[in-house]
Design a protein around this motif. Structure first.
Motif, PDB file in Angstrom:
ATOM      1  N   ASP A   1       0.885  -5.803   3.755  1.00 41.88           N
ATOM      2  CA  ASP A   1       2.103  -6.453   4.244  1.00 41.88           C
ATOM      3  C   ASP A   1       3.246  -5.455   4.339  1.00 41.88           C
ATOM      4  O   ASP A   1       4.161  -5.629   5.139  1.00 41.88           O
ATOM      5  N   LEU A   2       3.191  -4.391   3.519  1.00 48.00           N
ATOM      6  CA  LEU A   2       4.199  -3.330   3.547  1.00 48.00           C
ATOM      7  C   LEU A   2       3.531  -2.039   3.100  1.00 48.00           C
ATOM      8  O   LEU A   2       2.790  -2.022   2.126  1.00 48.00           O
ATOM      9  N   VAL A   3       3.811  -0.967   3.830  1.00 47.68           N
ATOM     10  CA  VAL A   3       3.291   0.351   3.466  1.00 47.68           C
ATOM     11  C   VAL A   3       4.462   1.238   3.064  1.00 47.68           C
ATOM     12  O   VAL A   3       5.472   1.310   3.779  1.00 47.68           O
ATOM     13  N   ILE A   4       4.342   1.880   1.904  1.00 45.95           N
ATOM     14  CA  ILE A   4       5.353   2.829   1.428  1.00 45.95           C
ATOM     15  C   ILE A   4       4.739   4.215   1.560  1.00 45.95           C
ATOM     16  O   ILE A   4       3.696   4.499   0.953  1.00 45.95           O
TER      17      ILE A   4
ATOM     18  N   MET B   1       6.736   6.950  -8.481  1.00 47.22           N
ATOM     19  CA  MET B   1       5.872   5.782  -8.376  1.00 47.22           C
ATOM     20  C   MET B   1       5.463   5.256  -9.755  1.00 47.22           C
ATOM     21  O   MET B   1       5.170   4.058  -9.899  1.00 47.22           O
ATOM     22  N   VAL B   2       5.465   6.105 -10.777  1.00 47.50           N
ATOM     23  CA  VAL B   2       5.179   5.637 -12.142  1.00 47.50           C
ATOM     24  C   VAL B   2       6.175   4.551 -12.521  1.00 47.50           C
ATOM     25  O   VAL B   2       5.802   3.462 -12.990  1.00 47.50           O
TER      26      VAL B   2
ATOM     27  N   VAL C   1       0.870  -1.177   0.000  1.00 50.73           N
ATOM     28  CA  VAL C   1       0.000   0.000   0.000  1.00 50.73           C
ATOM     29  C   VAL C   1       0.907   1.226   0.000  1.00 50.73           C
ATOM     30  O   VAL C   1       1.877   1.285   0.762  1.00 50.73           O
ATOM     31  N   SER C   2       0.618   2.197  -0.851  1.00 54.95           N
ATOM     32  CA  SER C   2       1.457   3.394  -0.910  1.00 54.95           C
ATOM     33  C   SER C   2       0.610   4.647  -1.077  1.00 54.95           C
ATOM     34  O   SER C   2      -0.441   4.628  -1.708  1.00 54.95           O
ATOM     35  N   PHE C   3       1.093   5.729  -0.493  1.00 53.99           N
ATOM     36  CA  PHE C   3       0.463   7.049  -0.619  1.00 53.99           C
ATOM     37  C   PHE C   3       1.484   8.069  -0.134  1.00 53.99           C
ATOM     38  O   PHE C   3       2.383   7.756   0.650  1.00 53.99           O
ATOM     39  N   TRP C   4       1.318   9.322  -0.571  1.00 51.97           N
ATOM     40  CA  TRP C   4       2.329  10.331  -0.245  1.00 51.97           C
ATOM     41  C   TRP C   4       1.787  11.546   0.488  1.00 51.97           C
ATOM     42  O   TRP C   4       2.561  12.366   0.956  1.00 51.97           O
TER      43      TRP C   4
ATOM     44  N   HIS D   1       0.504  -7.566  -5.019  1.00 50.69           N
ATOM     45  CA  HIS D   1      -0.645  -6.691  -5.175  1.00 50.69           C
ATOM     46  C   HIS D   1      -0.195  -5.313  -4.703  1.00 50.69           C
ATOM     47  O   HIS D   1       0.600  -5.194  -3.769  1.00 50.69           O
ATOM     48  N   HIS D   2      -0.707  -4.275  -5.341  1.00 48.15           N
ATOM     49  CA  HIS D   2      -0.286  -2.924  -4.974  1.00 48.15           C
ATOM     50  C   HIS D   2      -1.473  -1.980  -5.091  1.00 48.15           C
ATOM     51  O   HIS D   2      -2.077  -1.844  -6.155  1.00 48.15           O
ATOM     52  N   ILE D   3      -1.820  -1.317  -3.967  1.00 46.34           N
ATOM     53  CA  ILE D   3      -2.840  -0.270  -3.957  1.00 46.34           C
ATOM     54  C   ILE D   3      -2.123   1.054  -3.718  1.00 46.34           C
ATOM     55  O   ILE D   3      -1.462   1.234  -2.690  1.00 46.34           O
TER      56      ILE D   3
END
Length: 378
Positions: free
Chosen positions: A276-279, A215-216, A200-203, A229-231
């Motif tokens: 499982d991992l947050v960026i 992120m592109v 999971v990622s957000f800025w 999987h990536h949200i």
């Protein structure tokens, strides 16, 4: 014997990291002390002016603003206005306190907390200040002499205060809906339970455009084999541009179901629970949620925040073994991708990071703060 509060004044503002803990605490207090009345006080132009009424609470304002470290003409003008606000805010605070007559005043950060907590202490009203960041901000430092109790997120925070005997380690309140599902249940609800890890990622708003450009390339690297999987939440105004730049690289999201790019993550409780991992950045609210859930993180702290709070937050988690930190100046899409693979392809490392995060998280923060408030009401 401690009495239950009948009227509680919360003062907060600036960022959601200051406002949301106060709202969560008000909700818990309403359950513990039925019939209690609440008043929130913030700055006239702050985010709190929107978030607090939306949560259903009465809201009033004082004139208070920041000081800028610059000698440009418009910055000097801003600082002169801030001086005027600083002179008028105490009188506004006293009028609010006399009208509402709170049993206790709780400040959770932001410039508006300063006049309310200080004037309450001078009037003999019990006070508490909650600091979400690892290292205290300027407002908290200035209020330490006036607060009956300083409430902090982690034991390691105590070292930064002149009066550690008045510091209580309570954690930062996290909404209860973050814990309603198990990790397996959350994965099933989201349809990401095929055995592949979920990123999971957000800025956030500060620097989001620049990090979205990185992120592109990160998503393009994932698209080659879709190992995860990536949200990803692109944020307001960034989704269309990000999607177009991916298409230029030959990545059409409709052809890659494991890559879920959205403007916002509205079901954040479910998504965070399944991750499982947050960026991400390293804001105070984010670290409280990650530690409460025991979710490992790859953090790129924002260099644009006051007093470099985010890097200090992130480094504290890294020191405990729960996070990996990449400074923005040294961050590349390849570095992020390699770091994520290094965590998710190493079951032992992932499990160690989960344990480290969970070991410093405090899930009952709201209850601890409520009990501390009762103590200062004795």
């Amino acid at each position: 014997m401690a009495r239950e509060p009948k009227r509680v004044l919360f003062t907060c503002g600036g960022t959601a990291g200051h406002i949301n803990p106060a709202i969560a605490l008000a909700q818990l207090t309403a359950e513990k002390a039925p019939g209690a009345e609440f008043l929130f006080v913030g700055a006239e132009r702050g985010l709190e002016k929107t978030l607090v009424p939306k949560a259903g609470y009465d809201f009033q304002t004082v004139h208070i603003s920041s000081f800028h470290r610059s000698f440009r003409p418009w910055e000097i003008r801003h600082n002169l206005i801030s001086v005027c606000n600083l002179l008028r805010a105490p009188g506004e605070a006293r009028r609010i306190l006399r009208a509402f007559r709170p049993d206790v005043v709780v400040g959770t950060g932001g410039y508006a907390s300063f006049p309310l907590v200080r004037e309450a202490a001078r009037m003999g009203i019990p006070t508490a200040v909650h600091e979400s960041n690892i290292v205290p901000g300027l407002t908290t430092k200035m209020l330490e002499p006036y607060a009956d109790r300083i409430l902090v997120g982690f034991e390691s925070c105590r070292q930064y205060y002149r009066h550690p005997e008045r510091v209580s380690v309570t954690g930062t309140p996290v909404r209860e809906d973050f814990f309603r599902l198990t990790k397996a249940q959350a994965k099933a609800v989201l349809g990401v339970d095929d055995g592949r890890p979920l990123i999971v990622s957000f800025w956030g708003s500060l620097g989001a455009s620049g990090m979205n450009r990185q992120m592109v390339e990160f998503l393009a690297l994932e698209a080659a084999k879709e190992p995860f999987h990536h949200i990803h939440a692109a944020g307001a105004g960034n989704l269309e541009r990000l999607t177009a730049e991916l298409a230029e690289r030959g990545v059409r999201l409709m052809e890659h179901p494991a890559l879920d790019v959205r403007e916002y993550i509205y079901n954040m409780a479910q998504v965070f629970r399944a991750a499982d991992l947050v960026i991400c950045r390293a804001g105070a609210s984010t670290i409280s949620e990650l530690t409460a859930l025991g979710t490992p993180a790859l953090m790129v702290p924002s260099p644009y925040v006051t007093n470099n709070h985010q890097e200090k937050n992130a480094r504290a988690l890294e020191d405990q073994g729960g996070a990996v930190v990449l400074p923005e100046g040294a961050c590349t899409p390849q570095a992020m991708f390699q770091a994520a693979c290094g965590i998710l392809h190493d079951p032992k490392k992932l499990a160690d990071m989960e344990r480290a995060m969970a070991s410093i998280g405090i899930r009952d923060a709201g209850e601890r703060i409520f009990q501390t408030v009762l103590e200062i009401l004795k």
